[in-house]
Design a protein around this motif. Structure first.
Motif, short mmCIF file in Angstrom:
data_model
loop_
_atom_site.label_atom_id
_atom_site.label_comp_id
_atom_site.label_asym_id
_atom_site.label_seq_id
_atom_site.Cartn_x
_atom_site.Cartn_y
_atom_site.Cartn_z
N GLU A 29 -51.36 -35.21 19.76
CA GLU A 29 -50.18 -35.18 18.88
C GLU A 29 -48.95 -34.59 19.59
N VAL A 30 -47.81 -34.91 19.02
CA VAL A 30 -46.53 -34.49 19.57
C VAL A 30 -45.73 -33.78 18.48
N LEU A 31 -45.12 -32.64 18.83
CA LEU A 31 -44.21 -31.96 17.88
C LEU A 31 -42.78 -32.41 18.19
N VAL A 32 -42.12 -32.97 17.18
CA VAL A 32 -40.76 -33.49 17.38
C VAL A 32 -39.77 -32.61 16.63
N ARG A 33 -38.70 -32.21 17.32
CA ARG A 33 -37.56 -31.55 16.66
C ARG A 33 -36.64 -32.69 16.23
N ILE A 34 -36.55 -32.92 14.93
CA ILE A 34 -35.84 -34.09 14.45
C ILE A 34 -34.33 -33.82 14.44
N HIS A 35 -33.58 -34.71 15.09
CA HIS A 35 -32.12 -34.56 15.15
C HIS A 35 -31.40 -35.43 14.14
N ALA A 36 -31.99 -36.57 13.81
CA ALA A 36 -31.30 -37.48 12.88
C ALA A 36 -32.32 -38.34 12.15
N VAL A 37 -31.95 -38.68 10.91
CA VAL A 37 -32.77 -39.53 10.05
C VAL A 37 -31.83 -40.59 9.48
N SER A 38 -32.29 -41.82 9.38
CA SER A 38 -31.44 -42.81 8.69
C SER A 38 -32.10 -43.22 7.38
N LEU A 39 -31.27 -43.62 6.44
CA LEU A 39 -31.76 -44.05 5.13
C LEU A 39 -31.87 -45.56 5.07
N ASN A 40 -32.82 -46.02 4.29
CA ASN A 40 -32.99 -47.45 4.03
C ASN A 40 -32.98 -47.67 2.52
N ALA A 321 -27.02 -40.67 -2.46
CA ALA A 321 -26.12 -41.20 -3.50
C ALA A 321 -25.14 -42.21 -2.90
N HIS A 322 -24.70 -41.95 -1.67
CA HIS A 322 -23.77 -42.88 -1.01
C HIS A 322 -24.45 -44.23 -0.78
N LEU A 323 -25.68 -44.21 -0.30
CA LEU A 323 -26.40 -45.48 -0.10
C LEU A 323 -26.59 -46.19 -1.44
N ASP A 324 -26.91 -45.41 -2.44
CA ASP A 324 -27.16 -45.95 -3.78
C ASP A 324 -25.90 -46.64 -4.33
N SER A 325 -24.71 -46.17 -3.93
CA SER A 325 -23.46 -46.72 -4.46
C SER A 325 -23.19 -48.13 -3.94
N GLY A 326 -23.80 -48.49 -2.81
CA GLY A 326 -23.55 -49.82 -2.23
C GLY A 326 -22.21 -49.92 -1.52
N ALA A 327 -21.49 -48.79 -1.41
CA ALA A 327 -20.16 -48.81 -0.77
C ALA A 327 -20.28 -48.85 0.75
N HIS A 328 -21.45 -48.58 1.27
CA HIS A 328 -21.61 -48.44 2.72
C HIS A 328 -21.51 -49.79 3.44
N PHE A 329 -21.24 -49.69 4.75
CA PHE A 329 -21.23 -50.86 5.64
C PHE A 329 -22.09 -50.45 6.83
N GLY A 330 -23.30 -50.98 6.91
CA GLY A 330 -24.22 -50.57 7.98
C GLY A 330 -25.09 -49.41 7.52
N LYS A 331 -25.36 -48.49 8.43
CA LYS A 331 -26.38 -47.46 8.17
C LYS A 331 -25.78 -46.12 7.73
N VAL A 332 -26.55 -45.44 6.90
CA VAL A 332 -26.23 -44.07 6.48
C VAL A 332 -27.22 -43.13 7.17
N VAL A 333 -26.67 -42.10 7.80
CA VAL A 333 -27.49 -41.22 8.65
C VAL A 333 -27.35 -39.77 8.18
N ILE A 334 -28.43 -39.02 8.32
CA ILE A 334 -28.41 -37.57 8.04
C ILE A 334 -28.69 -36.86 9.36
N ARG A 335 -27.78 -35.95 9.73
CA ARG A 335 -27.96 -35.18 10.97
C ARG A 335 -28.80 -33.94 10.65
N CYS A 336 -29.89 -33.78 11.35
CA CYS A 336 -30.83 -32.69 11.02
C CYS A 336 -30.59 -31.47 11.90
N ALA A 337 -30.04 -31.62 13.08
CA ALA A 337 -29.79 -30.49 13.96
C ALA A 337 -28.64 -30.81 14.88
#
Ligand SMILES: NC(=O)c1ccc[n+]([C@@H]2O[C@H](COP(=O)([O-])OP(=O)(O)OC[C@H]3O[C@@H](n4cnc5c(N)ncnc54)[C@H](OP(=O)(O)O)[C@@H]3O)[C@@H](O)[C@H]2O)c1
Length: 337
Positions: A29-40, A321-337
């Protein structure tokens, strides 16, 4: 260590932040420090309790993350500390035919997902991030880019001069547009606003149809494709778009059945289905091999994933909530670190 858990399926308010012990990697196994997550869209469908696959409460949501290797367990030989890695959407589908038990390992649905600061996964469930991509960009690949890749390349690959229809300007559709243009295909897109239409043209769309102004867009799309119809449809609308896709597709073409962003739709007439002459192919994202292939294609072709907005980890609810609004163009990302 901070982790979000989706404790119920009524609204984004069910997303709660928890303090948890950091995990330790075991053998392989590998321990990953997550820097970013994208929403679908899938993540929103779960929040709305509309995800058509069984999903459990209380899990860490989201499937797509990228980060650096913090530690490795005994016997890990694919990665070393400091490597840049991203998740595979299906942690147990490596290549070849889709395993029958895929949904037993669905991130955020059956097992914990990636909206967390640190995560342990099998070395087999990771892929190296190309040097040309940032963590934010890499985090957009595991679901959306792989799905677009599967739609265009599994089955008969779309070739130069081929015609492709993409629907809307969400994550899957924009990757499909970029990947299809990279091989020299003609791309027709549908969208909901003039502003998004302009941005789709800037990304290379050869023609754009506004489906709000022209709800019966199927014949228009067929006409735009030399009156023959398009060879490949990246069908993300589902119930609300399939009837038009049947008019837009070329006999002998293919409709890649992917999504359900447009849930309201009428009855599909069997003869319309039959007379379309189309082949239908169901897509379930894709394998680790497909992620490696699409990451390489994106790297070599110099494609830049289109990121609409990056939210801070503390603002994860606002990102949903932003993704849910449908206003986005492309991907919505969350920066974790
Ligand atoms: N089967 C699979 O393997 C698989 C994999 C990934 C995703 N999916 C599914 O594919 C769909 C898209 O996912 P995503 O993550 O790319 O979604 P997303 O980023 O949330 O994109 C949503 C976009 O769809 C567009 N849209 C809404 N109604 C539409 C309509 N009637 N016609 C055309 N476009 C419409 C809108 O763009 P505009 O405002 O530009 O119209 C909206 O912004 C979802 O249903 C998801 O569950 C399936």
């Amino acid at each position: 260590m901070k982790a979000y858990r989706l404790d119920d399926f009524t609204s984004v308010d069910d997303l709660h932040l928890h303090d948890e012990l950091p995990p330790e990697p075991q053998r392989g196994e590998v321990l990953v420090r997550i820097h970013a997550v994208s929403l679908n869209f899938r993540d929103i469908a779960m929040v709305r309790n509309q995800y058509p696959v069984p999903h459990a409460k209380g899990l860490i949501p989201t499937s797509d993350g990228a980060g650096e290797v913090l530690a490795i367990g005994e016997g890990v030989d694919s990665f070393k500390v400091g490597d840049r890695v991203m998740s595979t959407f299906h942690p147990r589908w490596y290549a070849g035919r889709r395993p029958i038990n895929l949904f037993q390992y669905g991130y955020g649905a059956a097992i914990d997902g990636w909206l967390v600061e640190q995560k342990v996964v099998s070395q087999e469930a990771l892929v190296r991030v190309p040097d040309s991509l940032s963590y934010e960009e890499a985090a957009t690949l595991p679901c959306a880019a792989v799905t677009a890749w599967s739609a265009l390349n599994e089955g008969a690959p779309v070739r130069a001069g081929g015609t492709v229809l993409v629907q809307g300007s969400g994550g899957v559709s924009i990757f499909a547009l970029q990947l299809a243009k990279a091989v020299g295909a003609t791309v027709i897109a549908t969208t909901s606003s003039a502003q998004k239409a302009e941005r789709l043209r800037e990304l290379g769309a050869d023609a754009v149809v506004n489906y709000r102004e022209e709800p019966q867009w199927g014949d228009r799309v067929r006409a735009l494709a030399q009156d023959l119809g398009v060879e490949r449809i990246v069908e993300v609308g589902g119930p609300g778009t399939l009837a038009q896709s049947l008019r837009a597709v070329r006999p002998g073409g293919e409709i890649a059945l992917i999504g359900f962003v447009s849930p309201e739709g009428g009855h599909i007439n069997y003869l319309d289905l039959f007379m379309s002459g189309a082949t239908f192919r169901h897509i379930t994202v894709g394998s680790r091999e497909s992620l490696m292939d699409v990451a390489q294609a994106i790297d070599v072709a110099g494609i830049k994933p289109v990121i609409d907005r990056v939210f801070d980890f503390a603002d994860a609810r606002a990102a949903f909530a932003h993704l849910d609004s449908g206003a986005h163009f492309g991907k919505v990302v969350i920066r974790c670190a």
